[in-house]
Enzyme design. Structure first.
Site, PDB file in Angstrom:
ATOM      1  N   GLY A  57       0.548   2.935 -16.395  1.00  0.00           N
ATOM      2  CA  GLY A  57       1.219   2.617 -15.577  1.00  0.00           C
ATOM      3  C   GLY A  57       2.533   2.530 -15.155  1.00  0.00           C
ATOM      4  O   GLY A  57       3.520   2.006 -14.616  1.00  0.00           O
ATOM      5  N   TYR A  58       2.826   3.984 -14.813  1.00  0.00           N
ATOM      6  CA  TYR A  58       4.286   4.716 -14.402  1.00  0.00           C
ATOM      7  C   TYR A  58       3.555   4.330 -12.153  1.00  0.00           C
ATOM      8  O   TYR A  58       4.339   5.236 -11.836  1.00  0.00           O
ATOM      9  CB  TYR A  58       3.865   6.536 -14.293  1.00  0.00           C
ATOM     10  CG  TYR A  58       4.430   6.277 -16.086  1.00  0.00           C
ATOM     11  CD1 TYR A  58       4.726   5.231 -17.524  1.00  0.00           C
ATOM     12  CD2 TYR A  58       4.068   7.591 -16.796  1.00  0.00           C
ATOM     13  CE1 TYR A  58       5.129   5.795 -18.598  1.00  0.00           C
ATOM     14  CE2 TYR A  58       4.208   8.062 -18.102  1.00  0.00           C
ATOM     15  CZ  TYR A  58       4.815   7.043 -18.727  1.00  0.00           C
ATOM     16  OH  TYR A  58       5.539   7.250 -20.252  1.00  0.00           O
ATOM     17  N   THR A  59       2.346   4.340 -12.685  1.00  0.00           N
ATOM     18  CA  THR A  59       2.372   4.729 -10.686  1.00  0.00           C
ATOM     19  C   THR A  59       2.239   5.956 -10.386  1.00  0.00           C
ATOM     20  O   THR A  59       2.688   6.435  -9.308  1.00  0.00           O
ATOM     21  CB  THR A  59       2.810   3.575 -10.086  1.00  0.00           C
ATOM     22  OG1 THR A  59       4.096   3.461  -9.794  1.00  0.00           O
ATOM     23  CG2 THR A  59       2.004   2.365 -10.850  1.00  0.00           C
TER      24      THR A  59
END
Length: 312
Positions: A57-59
Site C-alpha cells: 500500500g505504500y507504493t
C-alpha cells in the site's frame, strides 16, 4: 548503530528501522524522484540500519528493491505487508498469495523476512486468523516468508484493542504497534504480552505531526486539557514539552521523542521515515542517543497517563 534481537525471530535488527511509508514514503509524497528516494535507503544501509519496512500500500517496494540491488540478502531484514482493508473488502487466501508474489517481484528478492497482515481492525481480526494466517503459514513453508507479522490500524484503534486480541494467539512473531510519549498505552496493554511471548515489536508513530510541528502540538495539548485528559496546570500551554530541551537533556522535542521510544522496555525497533538523508541522519543520531533522565520519564508518564485516544 546499536542492534537488538527481534523477539523469537532471532533476527539481529538495528534499533532504528527505516520506514518506507508514513507521511513521506521515502520522499514520494513530496515528489522526490526515484534516485533521491533510493539515496535515502542507501544512506540508511550505510549507517548500519538493516531493517527496512515497506508495504504494497505504500507504493515504495520498487524503490526499496532498486536500493538493495547488489546488497547481500542477509544484510537486510525486509518487512512488507498485505493490506487487509475494511470488512466489506477483505482479501482471500488467493489474494494473499498473489500479493506476495507481486511484492517479491517489486523487491527483487525470493523471500521476505517478515510478512504482515496490514492495518488490521478488531472487527476484521477473525477473518485474518481464519483465512489469512493459513495462507501465511503455507507461504512460510514454501520459504517465501520467514516470520508472520500483524500491524494495527492505530489511527482508528489508539487503545490497541486488536493487538490485545491478536496476542492471545500464538501465530505472530512480530507486531507493529503505535507508541509515543503522548500515547503510552502500549506500555500496559501490549508490551507485557509481547515480552512474555517473546514477540518482536516494530514501533510506529514515534514522531508524527504533533511531535514535529509546534503549532499542532499546542493545539493538541489545548484539546487534551479541555477534555480533562491532562491537568490544566500539568504543562505550559505554549511550550508544553520545553522542559525536555536543555543542556544535558534533549536537543529538541523530536530528539526527546525518539529517545523516549528507543529506551522503552518492550520497544525493539523504532521506525523512522523520511525523504531526506539529512533528516534521516538526525533521527538515527537520536535513536543512538542515551535515555532521557529518570525525572523526565517520570514527568512524561504522569502528564500523559490518561491519554489513550490520540496518535500524536
Amino acid at each position: 548503530m546499536e542492534h537488538t534481537i527481534l523477539g523469537r525471530t532471532g533476527l539481529r535488527a538495528s534499533v532504528a528501522g527505516l520506514g518506507a511509508g508514513g507521511p513521506s514514503r521515502l520522499g514520494r509524497s513530496t515528489h522526490k524522484n526515484d534516485a533521491e528516494s533510493v539515496r535515502v535507503v542507501r544512506a540508511a544501509l550505510d549507517s548500519s540500519v538493516n531493517l527496512i519496512d515497506t508495504a504494497e500500500g505504500y507504493t515504495t517496494e520498487d524503490i526499496v528493491g532498486k536500493a538493495i540491488q547488489g546488497v547481500a540478502r542477509d544484510r537486510v531484514i525486509l518487512s512488507t505487508k498485505k493490506t487487509i482493508g475494511r470488512s466489506d473488502k477483505l482479501p482471500s487466501s488467493q489474494d494473499v498469495v498473489l500479493a506476495l508474489e507481486n511484492s517479491l517481484r517489486r523487491l527483487g528478492v525470493e523471500y521476505v523476512d517478515i510478512y504482515h497482515a496490514h492495518g488490521v481492525r478488531l472487527e476484521t481480526y477473525g477473518h485474518v486468523r481464519e483465512e489469512i494466517v493459513p495462507a501465511f503459514l503455507k507461504l512460510r513453508d514454501q520459504g517465501k516468508i520467514r516470520f508472520l507479522g500483524v500491524t494495527e490500524h492505530f489511527s482508528a484503534d489508539t487503545g490497541h484493542a486488536m493487538l490485545q486480541q491478536a496476542l492471545r494467539d500464538d501465530c505472530w512473531d512480530v507486531v507493529m504497534v503505535g507508541f509515543n510519549l503522548l500515547n503510552q498505552t502500549a506500555r500496559e496493554r501490549v508490551f507485557p504480552l509481547t515480552i512474555a511471548k517473546r514477540i518482536g515489536t516494530l514501533i510506529m508513530f514515534a514522531v508524527r505531526r504533533a511531535l514535529s510541528q509546534p503549532a499542532f502540538l499546542r493545539q493538541m495539548i489545548a484539546d487534551l486539557k479541555a477534555r480533562g485528559k491532562i491537568g490544566a496546570d500539568d504543562v505550559d500551554s505554549d511550550d508544553s514539552l520545553g522542559f525536555l530541551v536543555r543542556p544535558g537533556g534533549a536537543a529538541d522535542v523530536v530528539d526527546a521523542a525518539y529517545r523516549f521510544c528507543r529506551h522503552e522496555p518492550g520497544a525493539d525497533v523504532i521506525l523512522t521515515g523520511t525523504g531526506s538523508v539529512e533528516h534521516l541522519m538526525a533521527n538515527i543520531k537520536s535513536l543512538n542517543g542515551p535515555d532521557l533522565s529518570a525525572e523526565d520519564r517520570r514527568w512524561l508518564r504522569e502528564i500523559f497517563a490518561r491519554v489513550d485516544d490520540v496518535t500524536g
